[in-house]
Design a protein around this motif. Sequence first.
Motif, PDB file in Angstrom:
ATOM      1  N   TRP A 136       0.892  -1.181  -0.373  1.00 16.48           N
ATOM      2  CA  TRP A 136       0.033   0.222  -0.308  1.00 16.48           C
ATOM      3  C   TRP A 136       1.249   1.035  -0.053  1.00 16.48           C
ATOM      4  CZ3 TRP A 136      -4.965   0.589  -0.754  1.00 16.48           C
ATOM      5  CH2 TRP A 136      -6.147  -0.646  -0.807  1.00 16.48           C
ATOM      6  N   MET A 137       2.085   1.308   0.739  1.00 17.12           N
ATOM      7  CA  MET A 137       2.611   2.337   0.544  1.00 17.12           C
ATOM      8  C   MET A 137       3.399   2.773  -0.279  1.00 17.12           C
ATOM      9  SD  MET A 137       1.790   3.597   4.223  1.00 17.12           S
ATOM     10  CE  MET A 137      -0.492   3.043   3.464  1.00 17.12           C
ATOM     11  N   GLU A 138       4.452   2.269  -0.799  1.00 20.53           N
ATOM     12  CA  GLU A 138       4.921   1.951  -2.021  1.00 20.53           C
ATOM     13  C   GLU A 138       4.028   2.242  -2.901  1.00 20.53           C
ATOM     14  OE1 GLU A 138       7.509  -0.992  -2.461  1.00 20.53           O
ATOM     15  OE2 GLU A 138       7.965  -1.592  -0.714  1.00 20.53           O
ATOM     16  N   ALA A 139       3.199   1.800  -3.236  1.00 20.38           N
ATOM     17  CA  ALA A 139       2.429   1.823  -4.584  1.00 20.38           C
ATOM     18  C   ALA A 139       1.385   3.472  -4.182  1.00 20.38           C
ATOM     19  CB  ALA A 139       0.959   1.376  -4.423  1.00 20.38           C
ATOM     20  N   LEU A 140       1.136   3.954  -3.104  1.00 19.88           N
ATOM     21  CA  LEU A 140       0.664   5.139  -2.944  1.00 19.88           C
ATOM     22  C   LEU A 140       1.781   6.428  -3.385  1.00 19.88           C
ATOM     23  CD1 LEU A 140      -1.850   4.404   0.113  1.00 19.88           C
ATOM     24  CD2 LEU A 140      -2.733   4.781  -2.577  1.00 19.88           C
ATOM     25  N   ALA A 141       2.739   6.429  -2.701  1.00 17.33           N
ATOM     26  CA  ALA A 141       4.021   7.114  -2.701  1.00 17.33           C
ATOM     27  C   ALA A 141       4.400   6.960  -4.422  1.00 17.33           C
ATOM     28  CB  ALA A 141       5.234   6.180  -2.282  1.00 17.33           C
TER      29      ALA A 141
END
Length: 223
Positions: free
Chosen positions: A55-60
Motif C-alpha cells: 500500500w505505502m509503496e504504491a500510494l507514494a
Amino acid sequence: MKPLLAALLLALPIVAASAAAAQRDEVVSAAPNASWRSVATGDDRGRLRRWRDAWMEALAQVRAGDNAAEIVRGGVLFEPDAALADPAPPAGDYSCRTIKLGTPRRDLLDYVAYPAFRCRIALVGRRLHFTKLTGSQRPVGILFPDNGRRMVFLGTLMLSDETRALRYGRDRERDLVGIVERLAPDRWRIAFPFPHHESLLDVIELTPVARRGAGAGFTETTR
C-alpha cells in the motif's frame, strides 16, 4: 437383484466420477474448515505479511506522479485502514472495476483504472467463491475467513480465452492472494499486494449489480 437396488449400484460409478470431476475442477483445494494459512503457498503468505508495504509503496509512487488527484478522488477505496466490520460480501452478481497502483518498472504507468466488468460471489458449500466473469484477466478463487474486518482471497488468474483455471499452487505467476474488506453497506474491495505482473497493488472494487440495474455499466473487453 431387485430393480431399485440394481439401479442404485449402477449409479454409484457415475456419482463417484462426478465427485472426482468436481474435485479436479476446484481452483483451491481446501477442507471445509481449513484456514487460509494452511492452504496458502509460502510466497503468498509472504506477500500477505507485506500488505502494508505494498500500500505505502504504491500510494507514494502515484502521489509523486501525474495521477495524485486520483488517490484523493478515490477516498476510502485507497485508504489501507478503511475496513469495516463484517467483511463477507453476500452471494450475488457484482459490478467490479480494477485499479492498478504503482509499478516495479519505469516503463509502466503507476496508475491504471479499468472500466466496470462483471463478477460474481457464489456460496458453494460453506465457502464464498469469487469469479470475474469477463475480460482478458479473470481472477477466480475462494474467500477464507480471517478476522472481524477482513477475509483472505486465494486463487489464480485466468487469461484470454481460457475456459478452465489452473489449480492454485501450480503456477506461481498465476497465484493470487488478496485481502477482502467492506468499505460501506454495499461496497467492498479486494486488495492484492505485490501481484506478479505490472503493479505493486491491485484493487478490485465491488458493488452489487442490484444497486445499479442488471447489466448496467459493464464493458466486456476490460481486464
